[in-house]
Design a protein around this motif. Structure first.
Motif, PDB file in Angstrom:
ATOM      1  N   ASN B  67       1.219  -6.791  10.579  1.00  0.00           N
ATOM      2  CA  ASN B  67       2.020  -7.993  10.355  1.00  0.00           C
ATOM      3  C   ASN B  67       3.432  -7.535  10.014  1.00  0.00           C
ATOM      4  OD1 ASN B  67       3.376 -10.214   9.264  1.00  0.00           O
ATOM      5  ND2 ASN B  67       1.508 -11.088   8.425  1.00  0.00           N
ATOM      6  N   LYS B  68       4.297  -7.508  11.035  1.00  0.00           N
ATOM      7  CA  LYS B  68       5.636  -6.941  10.848  1.00  0.00           C
ATOM      8  C   LYS B  68       6.477  -7.773   9.891  1.00  0.00           C
ATOM      9  CE  LYS B  68       6.401  -6.716  15.304  1.00  0.00           C
ATOM     10  NZ  LYS B  68       5.018  -6.813  15.852  1.00  0.00           N
ATOM     11  N   SER B  69       6.339  -9.071   9.957  1.00  0.00           N
ATOM     12  CA  SER B  69       7.168  -9.919   9.094  1.00  0.00           C
ATOM     13  C   SER B  69       6.835  -9.682   7.626  1.00  0.00           C
ATOM     14  CB  SER B  69       7.006 -11.390   9.459  1.00  0.00           C
ATOM     15  OG  SER B  69       5.666 -11.791   9.291  1.00  0.00           O
ATOM     16  N   ALA B  70       5.565  -9.406   7.354  1.00  0.00           N
ATOM     17  CA  ALA B  70       5.148  -9.156   5.972  1.00  0.00           C
ATOM     18  C   ALA B  70       5.207  -7.675   5.628  1.00  0.00           C
ATOM     19  CB  ALA B  70       3.730  -9.670   5.751  1.00  0.00           C
ATOM     20  N   LYS B  71       5.506  -6.837   6.606  1.00  0.00           N
ATOM     21  CA  LYS B  71       5.493  -5.386   6.422  1.00  0.00           C
ATOM     22  C   LYS B  71       4.149  -4.938   5.840  1.00  0.00           C
ATOM     23  CE  LYS B  71      10.482  -4.535   5.959  1.00  0.00           C
ATOM     24  NZ  LYS B  71      10.981  -5.933   5.955  1.00  0.00           N
ATOM     25  N   HIS B  72       3.117  -5.354   6.513  1.00  0.00           N
ATOM     26  CA  HIS B  72       1.770  -5.122   6.015  1.00  0.00           C
ATOM     27  C   HIS B  72       0.849  -4.739   7.173  1.00  0.00           C
ATOM     28  CE1 HIS B  72      -1.823  -5.765   3.532  1.00  0.00           C
ATOM     29  NE2 HIS B  72      -2.352  -6.347   4.606  1.00  0.00           N
ATOM     30  N   LEU B  73      -0.001  -3.760   6.921  1.00  0.00           N
ATOM     31  CA  LEU B  73      -1.040  -3.464   7.894  1.00  0.00           C
ATOM     32  C   LEU B  73      -2.360  -3.295   7.172  1.00  0.00           C
ATOM     33  CD1 LEU B  73      -0.880   0.166   9.252  1.00  0.00           C
ATOM     34  CD2 LEU B  73       0.848  -0.648   7.687  1.00  0.00           C
ATOM     35  N   SER B  74      -3.426  -3.504   7.932  1.00  0.00           N
ATOM     36  CA  SER B  74      -4.744  -3.377   7.358  1.00  0.00           C
ATOM     37  C   SER B  74      -5.673  -2.687   8.345  1.00  0.00           C
ATOM     38  CB  SER B  74      -5.297  -4.746   6.950  1.00  0.00           C
ATOM     39  OG  SER B  74      -5.396  -5.591   8.066  1.00  0.00           O
ATOM     40  N   LEU B  75      -6.644  -2.010   7.792  1.00  0.00           N
ATOM     41  CA  LEU B  75      -7.680  -1.343   8.580  1.00  0.00           C
ATOM     42  C   LEU B  75      -9.002  -2.032   8.282  1.00  0.00           C
ATOM     43  CD1 LEU B  75      -8.669   1.072  10.365  1.00  0.00           C
ATOM     44  CD2 LEU B  75      -9.055   2.301   8.216  1.00  0.00           C
ATOM     45  N   HIS B  76      -9.666  -2.512   9.342  1.00  0.00           N
ATOM     46  CA  HIS B  76     -10.954  -3.157   9.198  1.00  0.00           C
ATOM     47  C   HIS B  76     -12.031  -2.246   9.772  1.00  0.00           C
ATOM     48  CE1 HIS B  76      -9.450  -7.559   8.723  1.00  0.00           C
ATOM     49  NE2 HIS B  76      -8.540  -6.699   8.290  1.00  0.00           N
ATOM     50  N   ILE B  77     -13.093  -2.063   9.025  1.00  0.00           N
ATOM     51  CA  ILE B  77     -14.227  -1.265   9.499  1.00  0.00           C
ATOM     52  C   ILE B  77     -15.445  -2.179   9.492  1.00  0.00           C
ATOM     53  CG2 ILE B  77     -15.595   0.819   9.164  1.00  0.00           C
ATOM     54  CD1 ILE B  77     -13.340   1.905   7.380  1.00  0.00           C
ATOM     55  N   VAL B  78     -15.988  -2.403  10.698  1.00  0.00           N
ATOM     56  CA  VAL B  78     -17.132  -3.303  10.823  1.00  0.00           C
ATOM     57  C   VAL B  78     -18.134  -2.752  11.845  1.00  0.00           C
ATOM     58  CG1 VAL B  78     -17.891  -5.659  11.335  1.00  0.00           C
ATOM     59  CG2 VAL B  78     -15.598  -5.273  10.427  1.00  0.00           C
ATOM     60  N   PRO B  79     -19.412  -2.580  11.505  1.00  0.00           N
ATOM     61  CA  PRO B  79     -19.926  -2.631  10.135  1.00  0.00           C
ATOM     62  C   PRO B  79     -19.663  -1.317   9.412  1.00  0.00           C
ATOM     63  CG  PRO B  79     -21.684  -2.111  11.660  1.00  0.00           C
ATOM     64  CD  PRO B  79     -20.453  -2.277  12.495  1.00  0.00           C
ATOM     65  N   SER B  80     -19.565  -1.384   8.126  1.00  0.00           N
ATOM     66  CA  SER B  80     -19.342  -0.170   7.344  1.00  0.00           C
ATOM     67  C   SER B  80     -20.624   0.648   7.256  1.00  0.00           C
ATOM     68  CB  SER B  80     -18.872  -0.520   5.925  1.00  0.00           C
ATOM     69  OG  SER B  80     -17.685  -1.273   5.968  1.00  0.00           O
ATOM     70  N   GLN B  81     -20.454   1.974   7.286  1.00  0.00           N
ATOM     71  CA  GLN B  81     -21.585   2.885   7.230  1.00  0.00           C
ATOM     72  C   GLN B  81     -21.362   3.881   6.087  1.00  0.00           C
ATOM     73  OE1 GLN B  81     -21.686   4.682  11.104  1.00  0.00           O
ATOM     74  NE2 GLN B  81     -22.311   2.799  12.140  1.00  0.00           N
ATOM     75  N   PRO B  82     -22.436   4.414   5.506  1.00  0.00           N
ATOM     76  CA  PRO B  82     -22.264   5.384   4.412  1.00  0.00           C
ATOM     77  C   PRO B  82     -21.377   6.563   4.800  1.00  0.00           C
ATOM     78  CG  PRO B  82     -24.531   4.630   4.475  1.00  0.00           C
ATOM     79  CD  PRO B  82     -23.851   4.049   5.695  1.00  0.00           C
ATOM     80  N   GLY B  83     -21.426   6.970   6.056  1.00  0.00           N
ATOM     81  CA  GLY B  83     -20.583   8.075   6.530  1.00  0.00           C
ATOM     82  C   GLY B  83     -19.111   7.749   6.554  1.00  0.00           C
ATOM     83  N   ASP B  84     -18.769   6.470   6.380  1.00  0.00           N
ATOM     84  CA  ASP B  84     -17.362   6.079   6.317  1.00  0.00           C
ATOM     85  C   ASP B  84     -16.765   6.345   4.934  1.00  0.00           C
ATOM     86  OD1 ASP B  84     -18.112   3.115   8.257  1.00  0.00           O
ATOM     87  OD2 ASP B  84     -17.447   5.095   8.948  1.00  0.00           O
ATOM     88  N   SER B  85     -17.603   6.693   3.980  1.00  0.00           N
ATOM     89  CA  SER B  85     -17.119   6.976   2.622  1.00  0.00           C
ATOM     90  C   SER B  85     -16.168   8.167   2.669  1.00  0.00           C
ATOM     91  CB  SER B  85     -18.295   7.263   1.682  1.00  0.00           C
ATOM     92  OG  SER B  85     -19.122   6.130   1.570  1.00  0.00           O
TER      93      SER B  85
END
Lengths: 114, 113
Positions: B67-85
């Protein structure tokens, strides 16, 4: 894994002593970097090199010097270690023109200055 | 002053649910953003990136939103797995910066089985 070896992996030293960390790469990449990682600060660039004998300062270069006499080796020296230099140090390599994603990191050196 | 900030030092999520990691930046010159993943005793590894000409980039279970106007980015992980820790770092750069990256402070993600 990218061919990057950092040595030593762990080091404990005393305040005021000189310390040299070594980064060795087998990828023949032109650019090499030294970062430090501290809680809450992420990774911060200390120094980088864009070729043999060509180096420049990064964001947190005070108290550090570097040398690159061969493509494959990049040395980071703490002339007189201080407790504030206790950190995890990462070396990274990349090649110009290959894209910014192609930044590969070594496994790090944990340095403790007592 | 930090130009890239990750305001959540840690995040705990149940396996199978969505993980959302956030990142804010202040420098308007940044036009390329990356996420790195770091396991203990290893160096960070590249995960996913996004250019400022896009607002979304997807790679398997990982999606980055910008979101350039808000100067914000996000990372979504779906579905989360224990190996993503792991610890996730947001990083930013701009066209003339070469391969210079400015990193955020990192967010430790724990995915519980």
């Amino acid at each position: 894994d990218a061919g990057i070896t950092q040595s030593p992996r762990h080091k404990v030293t005393e305040t005021g002593t000189p310390v040299t960390l070594r980064c060795h790469q087998t990828e023949n990449h032109r650019y090499m970097y030294w970062y430090r990682q501290d809680p809450g600060h992420g990774l911060r660039l200390i120094h980088y090199s864009y070729g043999v004998k060509d180096t420049d300062k990064g964001e947190v270069s005070d108290g550090y010097s570097v040398s690159r006499s061969k493509t494959e080796d990049f040395l980071l020296t703490l002339e007189s270690a201080t407790s504030s230099q206790t950190s995890v140090y990462f070396c990274a390599i990349s090649d110009p023109g290959t894209g910014i994603e192609k930044l590969f990191f070594g496994s790090g050196t944990q340095l403790s200055v007592l | 002053d930090q130009q890239v900030k990750q305001n959540s030092p840690s995040l705990s999520v149940q396996e199978g649910r969505i993980s959302i990691l956030n990142c804010d930046y202040t420098n308007s010159m940044f036009d390329y953003f990356l996420w790195y993943k770091k396991y203990p005793a290893e160096g960070p590894t590249f995960l996913i990136s996004i250019s400022s000409i896009k607002d979304k980039n997807e790679d398997g279970r990982f999606t980055v939103f910008l979101n350039k106007s808000a100067k914000h980015l996000s990372l979504h992980i779906v579905p989360s797995q224990p190996g993503d820790s792991a610890v996730y770092f947001c990083a930013a750069s701009w066209r003339d910066a070469g391969n210079m990256l400015t990193f955020g402070g990192g967010t430790r993600l724990m995915v519980k089985p």
